[in-house]
Design a protein around this motif. Structure first.
Motif, PDB file in Angstrom:
ATOM      1  N   LEU A 359      37.137 100.155  65.556  1.00  0.00           N
ATOM      2  CA  LEU A 359      38.033  99.198  64.898  1.00  0.00           C
ATOM      3  C   LEU A 359      38.442  98.101  65.871  1.00  0.00           C
ATOM      4  CD1 LEU A 359      39.934  98.274  62.604  1.00  0.00           C
ATOM      5  CD2 LEU A 359      41.616  99.926  63.479  1.00  0.00           C
ATOM      6  N   TRP A 360      38.859  98.499  67.060  1.00  0.00           N
ATOM      7  CA  TRP A 360      39.275  97.509  68.056  1.00  0.00           C
ATOM      8  C   TRP A 360      38.107  96.594  68.433  1.00  0.00           C
ATOM      9  CZ3 TRP A 360      37.700  96.984  73.265  1.00  0.00           C
ATOM     10  CH2 TRP A 360      38.433  96.055  73.999  1.00  0.00           C
ATOM     11  N   GLN A 361      36.937  97.151  68.605  1.00  0.00           N
ATOM     12  CA  GLN A 361      35.776  96.336  68.966  1.00  0.00           C
ATOM     13  C   GLN A 361      35.430  95.346  67.852  1.00  0.00           C
ATOM     14  OE1 GLN A 361      32.884  99.409  69.719  1.00  0.00           O
ATOM     15  NE2 GLN A 361      33.484  99.663  71.882  1.00  0.00           N
ATOM     16  N   ALA A 362      35.522  95.798  66.590  1.00  0.00           N
ATOM     17  CA  ALA A 362      35.213  94.901  65.469  1.00  0.00           C
ATOM     18  C   ALA A 362      36.218  93.764  65.379  1.00  0.00           C
ATOM     19  CB  ALA A 362      35.189  95.703  64.161  1.00  0.00           C
ATOM     20  N   LEU A 363      37.487  94.066  65.579  1.00  0.00           N
ATOM     21  CA  LEU A 363      38.511  93.009  65.525  1.00  0.00           C
ATOM     22  C   LEU A 363      38.392  92.071  66.712  1.00  0.00           C
ATOM     23  CD1 LEU A 363      41.594  95.119  64.339  1.00  0.00           C
ATOM     24  CD2 LEU A 363      40.194  93.553  62.974  1.00  0.00           C
ATOM     25  N   ARG A 364      38.020  92.607  67.861  1.00  0.00           N
ATOM     26  CA  ARG A 364      37.886  91.776  69.067  1.00  0.00           C
ATOM     27  C   ARG A 364      36.788  90.723  68.921  1.00  0.00           C
ATOM     28  NH1 ARG A 364      40.533  91.069  74.186  1.00  0.00           N
ATOM     29  NH2 ARG A 364      42.250  92.546  74.104  1.00  0.00           N
ATOM     30  N   ARG A 365      35.826  90.981  68.063  1.00  0.00           N
ATOM     31  CA  ARG A 365      34.781  89.976  67.855  1.00  0.00           C
ATOM     32  C   ARG A 365      35.322  88.751  67.128  1.00  0.00           C
ATOM     33  NH1 ARG A 365      31.411  94.673  67.498  1.00  0.00           N
ATOM     34  NH2 ARG A 365      31.786  94.982  65.269  1.00  0.00           N
ATOM     35  N   HIS A 366      36.490  88.893  66.511  1.00  0.00           N
ATOM     36  CA  HIS A 366      37.061  87.787  65.738  1.00  0.00           C
ATOM     37  C   HIS A 366      38.419  87.332  66.262  1.00  0.00           C
ATOM     38  CE1 HIS A 366      33.850  88.532  62.862  1.00  0.00           C
ATOM     39  NE2 HIS A 366      34.148  89.812  62.939  1.00  0.00           N
ATOM     40  N   TRP A 367      39.056  88.145  67.101  1.00  0.00           N
ATOM     41  CA  TRP A 367      40.300  87.773  67.781  1.00  0.00           C
ATOM     42  C   TRP A 367      40.157  88.155  69.248  1.00  0.00           C
ATOM     43  CZ3 TRP A 367      40.883  89.646  62.724  1.00  0.00           C
ATOM     44  CH2 TRP A 367      41.657  88.877  61.849  1.00  0.00           C
ATOM     45  N   ASP A 368      40.185  87.189  70.119  1.00  0.00           N
ATOM     46  CA  ASP A 368      40.044  87.492  71.543  1.00  0.00           C
ATOM     47  C   ASP A 368      41.185  88.353  72.059  1.00  0.00           C
ATOM     48  OD1 ASP A 368      37.733  86.035  71.626  1.00  0.00           O
ATOM     49  OD2 ASP A 368      38.700  84.187  72.327  1.00  0.00           O
ATOM     50  N   ASP A 369      42.372  88.236  71.419  1.00  0.00           N
ATOM     51  CA  ASP A 369      43.551  88.944  71.915  1.00  0.00           C
ATOM     52  C   ASP A 369      43.993  90.062  70.968  1.00  0.00           C
ATOM     53  OD1 ASP A 369      44.217  87.221  69.917  1.00  0.00           O
ATOM     54  OD2 ASP A 369      45.897  86.268  70.954  1.00  0.00           O
ATOM     55  N   ALA A 370      43.053  90.602  70.164  1.00  0.00           N
ATOM     56  CA  ALA A 370      43.406  91.663  69.212  1.00  0.00           C
ATOM     57  C   ALA A 370      43.878  92.920  69.938  1.00  0.00           C
ATOM     58  CB  ALA A 370      42.211  91.998  68.321  1.00  0.00           C
ATOM     59  N   VAL A 371      44.982  93.481  69.466  1.00  0.00           N
ATOM     60  CA  VAL A 371      45.523  94.731  69.986  1.00  0.00           C
ATOM     61  C   VAL A 371      45.920  95.589  68.791  1.00  0.00           C
ATOM     62  CG1 VAL A 371      47.437  95.806  71.233  1.00  0.00           C
ATOM     63  CG2 VAL A 371      46.356  93.750  72.145  1.00  0.00           C
ATOM     64  N   LEU A 372      45.568  96.879  68.826  1.00  0.00           N
ATOM     65  CA  LEU A 372      45.965  97.792  67.764  1.00  0.00           C
ATOM     66  C   LEU A 372      47.389  98.254  68.029  1.00  0.00           C
ATOM     67  CD1 LEU A 372      42.743  99.940  67.307  1.00  0.00           C
ATOM     68  CD2 LEU A 372      43.450  97.879  66.090  1.00  0.00           C
ATOM     69  N   MET A 373      48.278  97.919  67.107  1.00  0.00           N
ATOM     70  CA  MET A 373      49.681  98.300  67.246  1.00  0.00           C
ATOM     71  C   MET A 373      49.916  99.633  66.545  1.00  0.00           C
ATOM     72  SD  MET A 373      51.215  94.451  66.820  1.00  0.00           S
ATOM     73  CE  MET A 373      52.876  94.902  67.323  1.00  0.00           C
ATOM     74  N   GLY A 374      51.169 100.030  66.422  1.00  0.00           N
ATOM     75  CA  GLY A 374      51.462 101.352  65.906  1.00  0.00           C
ATOM     76  C   GLY A 374      51.018 101.576  64.479  1.00  0.00           C
ATOM     77  N   SER A 375      51.133 100.560  63.635  1.00  0.00           N
ATOM     78  CA  SER A 375      50.797 100.713  62.219  1.00  0.00           C
ATOM     79  C   SER A 375      49.868  99.584  61.790  1.00  0.00           C
ATOM     80  CB  SER A 375      52.069 100.669  61.367  1.00  0.00           C
ATOM     81  OG  SER A 375      52.589  99.344  61.323  1.00  0.00           O
ATOM     82  N   PRO A 376      49.130  99.765  60.693  1.00  0.00           N
ATOM     83  CA  PRO A 376      48.296  98.671  60.188  1.00  0.00           C
ATOM     84  C   PRO A 376      49.122  97.480  59.724  1.00  0.00           C
ATOM     85  CG  PRO A 376      48.247 100.561  58.695  1.00  0.00           C
ATOM     86  CD  PRO A 376      48.923 101.021  59.941  1.00  0.00           C
ATOM     87  N   GLU A 554      41.926  82.058  56.689  1.00  0.00           N
ATOM     88  CA  GLU A 554      41.235  82.387  57.944  1.00  0.00           C
ATOM     89  C   GLU A 554      41.418  83.853  58.302  1.00  0.00           C
ATOM     90  OE1 GLU A 554      38.895  82.026  61.264  1.00  0.00           O
ATOM     91  OE2 GLU A 554      39.165  80.617  59.597  1.00  0.00           O
ATOM     92  N   TRP A 555      42.617  84.353  58.118  1.00  0.00           N
ATOM     93  CA  TRP A 555      42.916  85.777  58.366  1.00  0.00           C
ATOM     94  C   TRP A 555      42.018  86.645  57.499  1.00  0.00           C
ATOM     95  CZ3 TRP A 555      46.257  89.075  55.078  1.00  0.00           C
ATOM     96  CH2 TRP A 555      46.672  90.254  55.695  1.00  0.00           C
ATOM     97  N   GLY A 556      41.922  86.306  56.219  1.00  0.00           N
ATOM     98  CA  GLY A 556      41.091  87.084  55.308  1.00  0.00           C
ATOM     99  C   GLY A 556      39.623  87.036  55.669  1.00  0.00           C
ATOM    100  N   LYS A 557      39.122  85.868  56.052  1.00  0.00           N
ATOM    101  CA  LYS A 557      37.708  85.744  56.410  1.00  0.00           C
ATOM    102  C   LYS A 557      37.366  86.618  57.613  1.00  0.00           C
ATOM    103  CE  LYS A 557      36.917  81.036  54.681  1.00  0.00           C
ATOM    104  NZ  LYS A 557      36.707  79.618  55.075  1.00  0.00           N
ATOM    105  N   ARG A 558      38.234  86.623  58.608  1.00  0.00           N
ATOM    106  CA  ARG A 558      37.958  87.421  59.805  1.00  0.00           C
ATOM    107  C   ARG A 558      37.993  88.921  59.488  1.00  0.00           C
ATOM    108  NH1 ARG A 558      41.172  84.523  64.857  1.00  0.00           N
ATOM    109  NH2 ARG A 558      40.792  82.349  64.265  1.00  0.00           N
ATOM    110  N   LEU A 559      38.968  89.329  58.682  1.00  0.00           N
ATOM    111  CA  LEU A 559      39.038  90.742  58.322  1.00  0.00           C
ATOM    112  C   LEU A 559      37.845  91.145  57.460  1.00  0.00           C
ATOM    113  CD1 LEU A 559      42.856  91.224  57.603  1.00  0.00           C
ATOM    114  CD2 LEU A 559      41.552  92.057  59.563  1.00  0.00           C
ATOM    115  N   LYS A 560      37.410  90.272  56.559  1.00  0.00           N
ATOM    116  CA  LYS A 560      36.224  90.575  55.754  1.00  0.00           C
ATOM    117  C   LYS A 560      34.999  90.742  56.640  1.00  0.00           C
ATOM    118  CE  LYS A 560      36.808  87.147  52.790  1.00  0.00           C
ATOM    119  NZ  LYS A 560      36.542  86.199  51.681  1.00  0.00           N
ATOM    120  N   ALA A 561      34.883  89.891  57.659  1.00  0.00           N
ATOM    121  CA  ALA A 561      33.734  89.995  58.564  1.00  0.00           C
ATOM    122  C   ALA A 561      33.772  91.310  59.343  1.00  0.00           C
ATOM    123  CB  ALA A 561      33.719  88.802  59.517  1.00  0.00           C
ATOM    124  N   ALA A 562      34.959  91.697  59.824  1.00  0.00           N
ATOM    125  CA  ALA A 562      35.080  92.964  60.554  1.00  0.00           C
ATOM    126  C   ALA A 562      34.764  94.137  59.634  1.00  0.00           C
ATOM    127  CB  ALA A 562      36.491  93.096  61.129  1.00  0.00           C
TER     128      ALA A 562
END
Length: 748
Positions: A359-376, A554-562
């Motif tokens: 999950l973190w790797q997939a999000l990192r491809r679309h957000w350079d600073d993606a961090v998994l926080m406590g909850s979705p 933009e948020w939706g497009k990146r999440l759809k890609a991940a």
């Protein structure tokens, strides 16, 4: 009247205006003081409930309240014997089966306000199924929101517990009880006239959603199967002795093996349910587990001006926050449920950890600073904030609506449609039960959302529009107060939600001639006027028309890609464990979008916490339980000055979701190649609506391309079957249908 008299009257009118303004200020000041004193009285009543010998009757007499008011403020003082309350609750449950196909809601006649009849609209080539549907047949549970009110509470103190806002609970929301429906319609707030109404066309001063200027810090995280005692930490697995599985024993065992751990996800075992049979409710059992005494650990508290206890009490997915008793300021360790992100469905702790990595790797491809926080929810909102534009009209951020307008949207903007349709509208014996589910549905409907300050549309203003202007207004980002009449000859499902008594309960009248007043988004109103069967009669009472924008695009497009990356990996990877981990990670992306969107709603919430025995309780709390050391309580958190509060976005998506559940177009370019949804099934064949899914009595020719929003055949249970009479019965049949389809395949 001559000119001199006219001039004198004008001067007198100005003086009268000044006097009225001064009187209004006095009334407002008096009302403010009255509200303050009433709140102070409520706090004192709640505080008195902390005394063991407190009784409701003398407190009611001393405070000038009724006995019922005192019990409402402090339920612990309810003099009704527990056995009587339990018996009464059982009687109510037994007498109130799930109500899905509601009878017509016909409010008593009142003086009719000005209205404008909306014309029946021809169906244009590009219509509103794109406006916004919802994804969630089994949405993960979260803190239950407090009942919405027409006007929001005064600015509350910020809560330290996690503001997890649910779009729906893990077990689908129970359908509306019959008793609630029979109690009659529920009156919704309307837009007031005069100066008070102006506040419904305004934003909150100095409150804007802006792009963060910092990077989130990752937390050291481990994954624990509490049933097997297996801990997945970094690249190895360790077996632990968890003793009696109390929070203290779990923390001791985990930190002895993995020092510095800040977050523990329980992947299986649910230790907070141990001994649940000893408590009257599951929530009581969870609260008792979270507060199990420990010599080494204490409840972590929030920071800043609101230093309250940090536990989050939830029946299935609680959050425990603990700090070393010897050094409570040295750091916090959380115990959380994996179910916040996805149903582990038997996956071991190693697979769950691998899912988080993917999950973190997939999000990192679309957000350079993606961090998994406590909850979705937290993760989704943080990722969205990093898509706020740096150029263009909204480069400075998106303004937050006024509290009055947010309160209106909370009270009038329902969530997903959950409805069990009962005989005689469907057969007593079902020939089959066929379930269709929309794939990652929310992601399809984020391309347009309301932005800025809305413009109020009165009935007169709507009537003055041309039909083209009316159509454009309904297809724009809008929210309408309407009076609805089901047309004569209608023989299908209901199209628009009607409010009934209960905690934000909604039904969908379908009886010809039924009339009700409600609020609905432009997507639903337009569908009612332009559906291919027959137009409904819609009277416009008033509305709010927003500017069309793309804050979520933009948020939706990146999440759809991940999501697409992980979904493909779950099908193509050669290793079974990796395929399962990728599938779980794709479900986590779904949760990020689902609960991230719910986080924008920022509904008034119930916040829970604990206070040491003997210390003063926070104002306005309801006591949930107590032991020798702490009192566990909950209270309404109300609205806060949250810069990311945008209920207009959530309400718009939810409204479009309900519309798309009835009618959705499959397109190839600009050409419509197929249609799907309840209105494209035979009358009498729709059994159940489940937010982003439908159950019917027969298969449908709806294509599935694997794209977001498509209807996927999810289950098929062969009949004949007795029609389910309750939510629980339907869910059992649904599970059997999914199992049968898995055995036999889609081509039956």
């Amino acid at each position: 009247m001559d000119r001199k008299t006219y001039t004198a009257e004008l001067a007198g009118l100005r003086e009268l205006r000044t006097e009225i303004t001064a009187a209004e200020k006095q009334v407002a000041a008096a009302q403010k003081e009255l509200d303050r004193l009433a709140a102070l009285r409520s706090r004192r009543v709640a505080g008195l409930a902390g005394y063991e010998g407190a009784q409701a009757a003398p407190i009611a007499k001393a405070s000038g309240l009724t006995l019922a008011d005192v019990v409402r403020i402090a339920p612990l003082l309810d003099p009704t014997p527990a056995a009587v309350r339990a018996a009464k609750a059982d009687d109510q449950v037994a007498a109130a089966p799930v109500q899905a196909s509601a009878p017509p809601v016909e409010p008593a006649p009142v003086a009719a306000p000005a209205v404008a009849i909306a014309p029946a609209l021809s169906r244009p080539a590009a219509v509103i199924e794109q406006l916004a549907p919802v994804d969630a047949e089994d949405q993960a549970p979260a803190e239950q929101p407090a009942p919405a009110a027409a006007a929001p509470a005064a600015a509350p103190v910020a809560a330290p517990v996690e503001p997890v806002v649910s779009v729906a609970p893990v077990a689908p929301v129970a359908a509306v009880p019959r008793a609630a429906v029979e109690a009659g319609p529920r009156e919704l707030p309307t837009l007031p006239e005069g100066p008070a109404g102006a506040r419904f066309e305004a934003v909150t001063t100095g409150l804007v959603s802006t792009r963060p200027k910092f990077t989130q810090q990752a937390r050291s995280t481990v994954f624990l199967d509490a049933a097997a005692g297996m801990l997945a930490v970094r690249d190895h697995v360790v077996r632990l002795d968890l003793g009696a599985r109390t929070p203290g024993e779990i923390l001791d065992a985990v930190l002895a093996t993995a020092p510095g751990t800040e977050r523990i996800y329980i992947t299986a075992g649910a230790p907070w349910h141990d001994g649940a049979e000893r408590y009257s409710t599951l929530k009581d059992a969870v609260a008792a587990w979270l507060n199990t005494p420990s010599q080494r650990w204490t409840t972590a508290v929030g920071s800043g001006r609101d230093r309250l206890a940090g536990h989050f009490v939830h029946q299935r997915q609680p959050v425990g926050r603990y700090a070393p008793a010897a050094a409570p300021d040295s750091g916090t360790t959380e115990i959380r449920s994996m179910g916040e992100w996805f149903d582990a469905d038997g996956a071991d702790a190693v697979t769950c950890r691998q899912a988080f990595t993917l999950l973190w790797q997939a999000l990192r491809r679309h957000w350079d600073d993606a961090v998994l926080m406590g909850s979705p929810s937290q993760t989704g909102r943080d990722l969205w904030s990093r898509t706020i534009p740096t150029t263009g009209k909204w480069a400075g951020g998106y303004p937050v609506l006024s509290e009055e307008l947010r309160g209106l949207l909370h009270a009038t903007g329902g969530q997903g449609r959950t409805e069990l349709i009962l005989p005689p509208r469907v057969p007593e014996q079902l020939p089959a039960l066929v379930e269709y589910d929309r794939t990652f549905a929310y992601a399809k409907h984020l391309w347009k959302s309301p932005v800025g300050t809305p413009r109020r549309i009165t009935a007169r203003a709507f009537a003055a529009m041309t039909e083209q202007e009316q159509t454009k207004a309904l297809m724009s980002c809008s929210h309408w107060n309407i009076r609805v009449t089901v047309p004569a000859g209608w023989n299908h499902v209901g199209l628009l939600p009607a409010p009934v008594t209960g905690d934000r309960a909604w039904v969908y009248p379908a009886t010809p001639g039924a009339t009700f007043t409600t609020w609905a988004g432009g997507a639903e109103v337009h569908l009612a006027l332009s559906n291919h069967l027959m137009p409904w009669k819609i009277e416009i009472l008033s509305g709010l028309l927003f500017e069309d924008g793309k804050p979520l695009d933009e948020w939706g497009k990146r999440l759809k890609a991940a999501w697409a990356d992980l979904t493909n990996l779950s099908k193509l990877h050669g290793d079974e464990r990796q395929r399962q981990a990728a599938y779980l990670a794709s479900r986590a992306v779904r949760s990020v979008l689902l609960f991230g969107l719910g986080g924008f709603a920022q509904r008034p919430r119930l916040v829970s916490g604990t206070t040491p025995v003997g210390e003063a309780l926070p104002a306005g709390v309801e006591i949930l339980g107590r032991d020798e050391t702490v009192v566990t309580w909950q209270r309404q958190a109300g609205f806060s000055r949250d810069p990311y509060a945008h209920p207009e976005w959530a309400a718009y998506v939810w409204s479009g979701a309900r519309a798309a559940l009835l009618d959705m177009k499959y397109r190839q370019g600009k050409e419509v190649i197929a249609s799907a949804g309840a209105l494209h099934a035979k009358p009498g064949s729709v059994v159940y609506f489940g937010t982003d899914g439908i159950a019917l009595t027969e298969r449908q020719p709806w294509p599935y391309r694997g794209e977001v929003g498509d209807y996927l055949l999810k289950g098929h249970l062969s009949g004949p079957l007795a029609h389910p009479t309750s939510q629980e019965q339907y869910l059992k049949l649904r599970g059997l249908g999914r199992a049968e389809l898995a055995r036999t395949g889609a081509d039956q």
